[in-house]
Design a protein around this motif. Sequence first.
Motif, PDB file in Angstrom:
ATOM      1  N   VAL A   1      -1.331   3.608  -6.530  1.00  0.00           N
ATOM      2  CA  VAL A   1      -1.720   4.645  -6.729  1.00  0.00           C
ATOM      3  C   VAL A   1      -1.664   5.541  -5.090  1.00  0.00           C
ATOM      4  CG1 VAL A   1      -3.276   6.029  -7.962  1.00  0.00           C
ATOM      5  CG2 VAL A   1      -2.673   3.715  -8.681  1.00  0.00           C
ATOM      6  N   TYR A   2      -2.028   5.023  -4.853  1.00  0.00           N
ATOM      7  CA  TYR A   2      -2.616   5.772  -3.161  1.00  0.00           C
ATOM      8  C   TYR A   2      -1.481   6.507  -2.185  1.00  0.00           C
ATOM      9  CZ  TYR A   2      -4.150   6.657   1.767  1.00  0.00           C
ATOM     10  OH  TYR A   2      -3.802   6.692   3.012  1.00  0.00           O
ATOM     11  N   GLY A   3      -0.129   5.535  -2.664  1.00  0.00           N
ATOM     12  CA  GLY A   3       1.414   5.913  -1.493  1.00  0.00           C
ATOM     13  C   GLY A   3       1.980   6.556  -2.599  1.00  0.00           C
ATOM     14  N   GLY A   4       1.433   6.256  -4.019  1.00  0.00           N
ATOM     15  CA  GLY A   4       2.147   7.756  -4.809  1.00  0.00           C
ATOM     16  C   GLY A   4       1.780   8.604  -4.592  1.00  0.00           C
ATOM     17  N   LEU A   5       0.717   9.271  -4.625  1.00  0.00           N
ATOM     18  CA  LEU A   5      -0.236  10.213  -4.651  1.00  0.00           C
ATOM     19  C   LEU A   5      -0.294  10.838  -3.100  1.00  0.00           C
ATOM     20  CD1 LEU A   5      -3.788   9.241  -6.641  1.00  0.00           C
ATOM     21  CD2 LEU A   5      -1.381  11.046  -7.618  1.00  0.00           C
ATOM     22  N   VAL A   6      -0.486  10.274  -1.721  1.00  0.00           N
ATOM     23  CA  VAL A   6      -0.364  10.735  -0.754  1.00  0.00           C
ATOM     24  C   VAL A   6       1.247  11.065  -0.332  1.00  0.00           C
ATOM     25  CG1 VAL A   6      -0.443  10.726   1.737  1.00  0.00           C
ATOM     26  CG2 VAL A   6      -2.346   9.761  -0.149  1.00  0.00           C
ATOM     27  N   GLY A   7       2.243  10.535  -1.127  1.00  0.00           N
ATOM     28  CA  GLY A   7       3.264  10.332  -0.644  1.00  0.00           C
ATOM     29  C   GLY A   7       4.206  11.671  -0.561  1.00  0.00           C
ATOM     30  N   THR A   8       3.557  12.026  -1.999  1.00  0.00           N
ATOM     31  CA  THR A   8       4.819  12.800  -2.920  1.00  0.00           C
ATOM     32  C   THR A   8       4.082  14.051  -2.743  1.00  0.00           C
ATOM     33  OG1 THR A   8       4.687  11.193  -5.157  1.00  0.00           O
ATOM     34  CG2 THR A   8       5.097  13.727  -5.571  1.00  0.00           C
ATOM     35  N   TYR A   9       2.684  14.287  -2.631  1.00  0.00           N
ATOM     36  CA  TYR A   9       2.078  15.446  -2.285  1.00  0.00           C
ATOM     37  C   TYR A   9       1.826  16.109  -1.289  1.00  0.00           C
ATOM     38  CZ  TYR A   9       1.364  15.183  -7.980  1.00  0.00           C
ATOM     39  OH  TYR A   9       1.493  15.226  -8.649  1.00  0.00           O
ATOM     40  N   ILE A  10       1.463  14.833  -0.084  1.00  0.00           N
ATOM     41  CA  ILE A  10       1.418  15.556   1.057  1.00  0.00           C
ATOM     42  C   ILE A  10       2.478  14.527   1.941  1.00  0.00           C
ATOM     43  CG2 ILE A  10      -0.113  14.957   3.430  1.00  0.00           C
ATOM     44  CD1 ILE A  10      -2.385  14.770   1.465  1.00  0.00           C
ATOM     45  N   SER A  11       2.638  13.852   2.131  1.00  0.00           N
ATOM     46  CA  SER A  11       3.915  12.840   2.883  1.00  0.00           C
ATOM     47  C   SER A  11       3.799  11.522   3.448  1.00  0.00           C
ATOM     48  CB  SER A  11       4.000  13.484   4.300  1.00  0.00           C
ATOM     49  OG  SER A  11       4.558  12.511   5.458  1.00  0.00           O
ATOM     50  N   TRP A  12       4.632  10.955   3.751  1.00  0.00           N
ATOM     51  CA  TRP A  12       4.112   9.692   3.254  1.00  0.00           C
ATOM     52  C   TRP A  12       3.935   8.650   4.580  1.00  0.00           C
ATOM     53  CZ3 TRP A  12       6.781   6.390   7.294  1.00  0.00           C
ATOM     54  CH2 TRP A  12       7.935   7.506   7.893  1.00  0.00           C
ATOM     55  N   ARG A  13       3.589  10.074   5.727  1.00  0.00           N
ATOM     56  CA  ARG A  13       3.454   9.175   7.016  1.00  0.00           C
ATOM     57  C   ARG A  13       0.925   9.826   6.921  1.00  0.00           C
ATOM     58  NH1 ARG A  13       6.941   9.338  11.255  1.00  0.00           N
ATOM     59  NH2 ARG A  13       8.863  10.800  10.377  1.00  0.00           N
ATOM     60  N   PHE A  14       1.051  10.640   6.027  1.00  0.00           N
ATOM     61  CA  PHE A  14      -0.334  10.338   5.856  1.00  0.00           C
ATOM     62  C   PHE A  14      -1.313   9.506   5.615  1.00  0.00           C
ATOM     63  CE2 PHE A  14       0.649  14.489   6.772  1.00  0.00           C
ATOM     64  CZ  PHE A  14      -0.695  15.426   7.386  1.00  0.00           C
ATOM     65  N   ALA A  15      -0.459   8.990   4.579  1.00  0.00           N
ATOM     66  CA  ALA A  15      -0.481   7.491   3.886  1.00  0.00           C
ATOM     67  C   ALA A  15      -0.964   6.423   4.435  1.00  0.00           C
ATOM     68  CB  ALA A  15       0.468   7.037   2.851  1.00  0.00           C
ATOM     69  N   PHE A  16      -0.309   6.058   5.879  1.00  0.00           N
ATOM     70  CA  PHE A  16      -0.781   5.383   7.108  1.00  0.00           C
ATOM     71  C   PHE A  16      -1.374   5.692   7.928  1.00  0.00           C
ATOM     72  CE2 PHE A  16       4.061   4.268   6.489  1.00  0.00           C
ATOM     73  CZ  PHE A  16       3.605   3.073   6.237  1.00  0.00           C
ATOM     74  N   TRP A  17      -1.671   6.888   8.023  1.00  0.00           N
ATOM     75  CA  TRP A  17      -3.034   7.555   8.792  1.00  0.00           C
ATOM     76  C   TRP A  17      -3.823   7.509   7.746  1.00  0.00           C
ATOM     77  CZ3 TRP A  17       0.891  12.565  10.653  1.00  0.00           C
ATOM     78  CH2 TRP A  17       0.933  12.418  11.603  1.00  0.00           C
ATOM     79  N   GLY A  18      -4.182   7.679   7.040  1.00  0.00           N
ATOM     80  CA  GLY A  18      -5.533   6.937   6.091  1.00  0.00           C
ATOM     81  C   GLY A  18      -6.207   5.744   5.739  1.00  0.00           C
ATOM     82  N   GLU A  19      -5.082   4.868   6.269  1.00  0.00           N
ATOM     83  CA  GLU A  19      -5.475   3.578   5.901  1.00  0.00           C
ATOM     84  C   GLU A  19      -6.013   3.307   6.892  1.00  0.00           C
ATOM     85  OE1 GLU A  19      -1.187   1.732   3.548  1.00  0.00           O
ATOM     86  OE2 GLU A  19      -1.447   0.914   5.433  1.00  0.00           O
ATOM     87  N   ALA A  20      -5.263   4.045   8.565  1.00  0.00           N
ATOM     88  CA  ALA A  20      -5.931   3.382   9.865  1.00  0.00           C
ATOM     89  C   ALA A  20      -7.963   3.773  10.210  1.00  0.00           C
ATOM     90  CB  ALA A  20      -5.130   4.014  10.974  1.00  0.00           C
ATOM     91  N   LEU A  21      -8.146   5.695   9.318  1.00  0.00           N
ATOM     92  CA  LEU A  21      -9.266   5.823   9.515  1.00  0.00           C
ATOM     93  C   LEU A  21      -9.768   4.809   8.695  1.00  0.00           C
ATOM     94  CD1 LEU A  21      -8.823   9.032   8.805  1.00  0.00           C
ATOM     95  CD2 LEU A  21      -9.501   8.249  10.707  1.00  0.00           C
TER      96      LEU A  21
END
Length: 504
Positions: free
Chosen positions: A176-196
């Motif tokens: 769900v998280y990857g689908g939303l962030v990847g679709t509406y922002i960028s797949w790169r931001f999904a990884f950066w969010g996990e790091a935080l």
Amino acid sequence: MATASTASDPSWFSPKRLLVIFCVINLINYVDRGAIASNGVNGSQRICETGGTCSSGSGIQGDFNLNNFEDGVISSAFMVGLLLASPIFASLAHRVNPFRLIGVGLTVWTVAVVGCGISFNFWSIAVCRMLVGVGEASFISLAAPFIDDHAPVHQKTAWLGIFYMCIPSGIALGYVYGGLVGTYISWRFAFWGEALLMLPFAILGFVMKPLQMKGFPNGSHSPSEDYKPSSLKDESAITAQLSRFLKDMKVLLADKVYVVNVLGYIAYNFVIGAYSYWGPKAGYNIYNMNNADIVFGGVTIVCGIVGTLAGGFILDLMTATISNAFKLLSVATFFGAIFCFVAFCFKSLYGFLAFFAIGELLVFATQGPVNYVCLHTVKPSVRPLAMAMSTVSIHIFGDVPSSPLVGVVQDYLNDWRKTSLILTSIFFLASAIWFIGIFLHSVDRFNEDSEHSVNGSGASSSIPLLKEDAIETAEPTAELYMHLYISTVCRIKQAKKSMFLAHN
């Protein structure tokens, strides 16, 4: 010097808080795996029409122009680091405090995930995924033994079930998280969010008072070693570490119960690993689910939580024994395989979802029991290595090859339904292997004494019932020798007195 209770049980760390912390860390680990498998992050291939017009594709697969095999390699790359680092971290736990090792691992994980977000081609993201595996290795090897140490006696399997519930829950949230962030922002931001999300826990591993594990020393060297030259100490430490590792490995490989448990887990994980990575893509292609990330995420999180918790509680109700764990593993996997296989035969989306949900409910009930067997069939000092080698085995023979192999099969068949049915049939093999375990002679070694069973202050962790017994469980001291001498003299006098009275 700190007392045993203070070293091993800091006031802030109640057992429940420790469980919550480890569950959140595990959840974030598997959110990462779900995110990279989601359609929003993983994306789709570039498609070229007959006229020569090509679409740009999306996500990682589209940006780096990956075929299904290369895409499967991205999924398995982190396992390489996990496989190499797991035995190392498990072995280091004999000399370095395990809680600090977890802090080191989570720091590596956080940096590596940031690297995934700034990767620029196939090889750069593959290397970063390997480092993600290195970071996860410390946590995977050591968290379960910590939980097993602190869990209430009659709820050990339930607590392990709660911990391993984070696997399906994390993967589902990742979809769900990857689908939303990847679709509406960028797949790169999904990884950066996990790091935080992971960063506070990496820091926690260094700033909190370290914890000890059952069967392990506090990692400090004895004063008698201080006079040795550093080169000799290093050489001696490496030799001792290698010798210890080989000795413990020999013990593990000679244990039939442990080996059968891991073999069944390998076959099981071969399917689960491929399901978790290719599931959203297969659902999108077979049933035209545009919201496959959310649908698969919703089904997996509900069934994963209920199934994993149910498996742990049921085993506790059955009376948690190794034999009962094998019974639950075999039966749950067999019926789960039937429901999952039938699900992929349905042409109706609703029929598929109903049967697949029941199948997932059953197969996830294995998480608590399989790790219970792994922890209780070996003595305490070998548990981290047992967990590490179990993790290494299920990945190197399970989901590491399964994702690329499923990609190859799909490239050849070009039919996700047939590919899914072939994959699901391997569940029956896992059930058959665990069925063998029911008939093996098993001994629960959780409370077995170990030569390393010491507390935080360096003294024996077991309290002898009689003072004389202390000679067998602790280093001889002047006080013990004096006690033995006085006790012996008293007994001789008592014997002489008895003989004198009997004679008269």
